[in-house]
Structures are given as C-alpha cells and as structure tokens.
Design an enzyme around this catalytic site. Structure first.
Site, PDB file in Angstrom:
ATOM      1  N   GLU A  40       0.827  -1.207   0.000  1.00 48.31           N
ATOM      2  CA  GLU A  40       0.000   0.000   0.000  1.00 48.31           C
ATOM      3  C   GLU A  40       0.863   1.259   0.000  1.00 48.31           C
ATOM      4  OE1 GLU A  40      -3.346   0.537  -0.203  1.00 48.31           O
ATOM      5  OE2 GLU A  40      -3.438  -1.584  -0.711  1.00 48.31           O
ATOM      6  N   CYS A 195     -11.568   1.825 -15.255  1.00 51.74           N
ATOM      7  CA  CYS A 195     -11.989   3.222 -15.068  1.00 51.74           C
ATOM      8  C   CYS A 195     -10.757   4.121 -15.021  1.00 51.74           C
ATOM      9  CB  CYS A 195     -12.816   3.355 -13.794  1.00 51.74           C
ATOM     10  SG  CYS A 195     -13.710   4.910 -13.649  1.00 51.74           S
ATOM     11  N   CYS A 202     -15.366   1.852 -20.725  1.00 54.01           N
ATOM     12  CA  CYS A 202     -16.717   1.784 -20.170  1.00 54.01           C
ATOM     13  C   CYS A 202     -17.481   0.537 -20.626  1.00 54.01           C
ATOM     14  CB  CYS A 202     -17.500   3.043 -20.543  1.00 54.01           C
ATOM     15  SG  CYS A 202     -16.843   4.542 -19.758  1.00 54.01           S
ATOM     16  N   CYS A 205     -16.880  -2.268 -18.300  1.00 54.76           N
ATOM     17  CA  CYS A 205     -17.071  -1.969 -16.879  1.00 54.76           C
ATOM     18  C   CYS A 205     -18.358  -2.615 -16.357  1.00 54.76           C
ATOM     19  CB  CYS A 205     -17.132  -0.460 -16.671  1.00 54.76           C
ATOM     20  SG  CYS A 205     -17.386   0.023 -14.940  1.00 54.76           S
ATOM     21  N   CYS A 211     -23.691   3.940 -13.745  1.00 54.28           N
ATOM     22  CA  CYS A 211     -22.699   5.012 -13.606  1.00 54.28           C
ATOM     23  C   CYS A 211     -23.267   6.327 -14.147  1.00 54.28           C
ATOM     24  CB  CYS A 211     -21.425   4.639 -14.353  1.00 54.28           C
ATOM     25  SG  CYS A 211     -20.171   5.941 -14.364  1.00 54.28           S
TER      26      CYS A 211
END
Length: 355
Positions: A40, A195, A202, A205, A211
């Site tokens: 992370e 994204c 798209c 997705c 969305c």
C-alpha cells in the site's frame, strides 16, 4: 444507499480482477499484514508494474516487520532507491520500529492505533485491516476516488475537503459486510485497469448501467481536474569528484527537504561556486562539464548540470565522516541514492577516466 456497486463489482472481480500480485499470498485465508502494508505504501503515486520488482527485492531483503525495524536507514533507503517520495520509506521504517516498541512487533489491528503510525493515514489503515483481517473499513485511494466520482457524478476536485468528505461517505456506504478484502481489491483494480484516468473502458465496466458519468457522457470531465499551475524551475550544479581508484565523493543530505537523508553528490549554485567547493574537498586539476538534464518533482523542475572532476585527490583534512565519504562503485547498490544520481554515476562507471 443501494449495494448495487458491490453486488455488480464482485462477480467482475472473480473473473477479471488481479489475483496473483505478490502481496496477495495468503496463509489460512489471511494475507500477511506487513506485506499488505508495504504494498500500500509503495503503491502511493506509483503503478503496480513499477512496484512489483521493488516489492520483491524489499521483502527478499527484509521479509518481516521486525527485520525492517532492525535495518539501518541506509539499507532501507537503498532498497527504496528509484521509487521516489523517500519520506514514505522513512515513515515505513519508523512505523516498524514503533510496532516493535509498542505492539509486539506487529501492526496493530485497532484502527486508531494503526492510523496513528507514521505514514499510515485513514485509507492505508483501512486497506490493511480489510485485506489482512477482513475487517469492514473503507478505502479511498486515487483509483477509488475516480471510480466513485464517476459512478455518482460528483463535481469538484477530489482533493478538496468538501468533495473528499462526500467521497468517504460513499466509500463507507458501498463497502460490504462480507468479502471485504475482495471488494477492496476489486474497486482498486477497476480504477487501475478499466476506469482509467483517460480513455476509460466503459464497455468492459461492470458498473456501466448505473454510472452517472457514463449515463451523462461526462467520463472525460470527471473527476474534476485540479486547478492547473506552472511548475517553478530551479537549477543546481552537481559535483562529481572521482579519484584515481574510481571512488566518488558523496554527501548525506540533511533531515529535511528533497532527498532528505539520502547520499547524493555535493551541489553548488553555479560552476564558479562548484570550483570553490570542490577545492575544499580535494586537490584537482580541471573539470569536465557533463550533459545537463532535468529531474521533475511534484512541485518543481530541477535543471541539473553535472561537473566532473576526474583524478581528484582527497585533502587529508577531509576525513570520512557521517556526512561526507568517498565511496567505491561496489558500495553504491547498498546506498540510498536519488534515482537521477544513481543513473548518472552508473553511466560514468562505464566510461574511462580522464588522465
């Protein structure tokens, strides 16, 4: 709020998500919190493809949190060298030491205690607890901000406090009570691979039907861009003092500012100042200007003019000390060096010295 996002996202993740990243290895169904934490921190402002070799090298050298805590700072910075944003590495090192001092050598499972460690904010703490322990905490890194901004059609730059507050509320509401680790990885994967910032995919997705940005044809406008500004430019002359054996004089930078704590080349404002400074460190005959280059930081551009002093002889009065040392080439891999300095030195190492 509807749980449509998580319900649509998790089946996509099962089929198309990333399941073989090196920090995802699990024992008894749980990922190692140290490896999750390290990934992370490395992934902040850095892409996965860039991070993987650094992560593998780092965990090979320092496989556990106590190993990191016990390492000296030079070793940690050397392993980090090239990733940039070196304050992340120093915070990582200090946080590991605090874990040994206060938490029996482990990352705490309490959110407040975890978020209080250096370099671990709300999103990183949530990611560690969700992925390593399956606890229900939201995350809000750059990829997640982009997904939620488009999904809900949220106006305003995500870095603004009012917008970020709204995004945290959305992130918390969407985080499911089950499969939290998978959901956390899924929404990060969606932002990283589908994204995308420009030219989002798209049609691929799983959230395309719900969305708002897709519905309104606003994927190119959301998230709202940060107000632009021109990066200021600074200039420096770097001194490359090299003796007859190929050793180079390096200087440890101070505890604050750019490249703080790293070993770097001495610097001066211009060539005249460089000559004066070089003569305080060594006996030398002449200098050879090397090809200038530019290094771009997040907040300014640095024009660097290297000046090579070959065949330098160290002044007896300038002994090796904590902040100024002559280093042979075989020692460079173990030093925390700024990426452009390492590149410069390695390029010179393949060229013959001037007589």
């Amino acid at each position: 709020m509807s749980s449509t996002l998580a319900a649509d996202l998790l089946p996509w993740f099962d089929r198309h998500g990333r399941h073989d990243l090196p920090w995802q290895a699990a024992t008894d169904g749980r990922r190692d919190a140290y490896r999750v934490w390290l990934s992370e921190v490395m992934l902040q402002q850095t892409q996965v493809a860039t991070v993987i070799p650094y992560f593998l090298r780092f965990t090979d050298a320092l496989p556990t949190l106590p190993d990191l805590a016990a390492a000296d700072e030079d070793r940690v910075l050397a392993l980090w060298s090239g990733l940039g944003y070196y304050r992340r590495a120093r915070f990582l090192h200090r946080a590991a030491q605090l874990c040994v001092e206060r938490h029996d050598g482990e990352l705490p499972r309490d959110f407040d205690a975890l978020a209080a460690l250096p370099g671990i904010g709300r999103s990183t703490a949530g990611a560690i607890l969700a992925q390593a322990h399956g606890l229900r905490f939201p995350i809000l890194d750059g990829n997640v901000k982009r997904v939620l901004t488009r999904y809900h059609g949220i106006e305003g730059h995500p870095g603004q406090s009012a917008v970020e507050k709204q995004l945290w509320e959305r992130a918390k509401a969407h985080t499911p009570h089950e499969r939290v680790a998978d959901y956390t990885q899924a929404i990060m994967d969606l932002g990283a691979t589908v994204c995308a910032r420009s030219r989002p995919l798209c049609l691929a997705c799983p959230l395309t039907e719900t969305c708002v940005a897709r519905r309104d044809g606003r994927t190119a406008q959301l998230p709202t861009a940060k107000p632009g500004r021109t990066l200021p430019t600074r200039a420096t002359t770097m001194l490359v003092l090299r003796d007859a054996q190929g050793c180079v004089l390096l200087e440890r930078r101070g505890p604050t500012g750019v490249w703080s704590g790293l070993w770097s080349l001495p610097e001066a404002a211009d060539h005249d100042a460089a000559w004066r400074l070089a003569q305080t460190h060594a006996q030398l005959d002449d200098a050879q200007p090397l090809t200038p280059f530019v290094h771009v930081f997040s907040h300014y551009r640095l024009n660097i003019e290297p000046l090579l002093f070959d065949g330098a002889t160290a002044h007896p009065a300038i002994a090796d000390n904590a902040g100024l040392r002559w280093y042979a080439r075989d020692a460079w891999p173990d030093l925390g060096l700024p990426a452009p300095v390492r590149t410069l030195l390695e390029s010179l190492a393949h060229e013959p010295q001037r007589s």
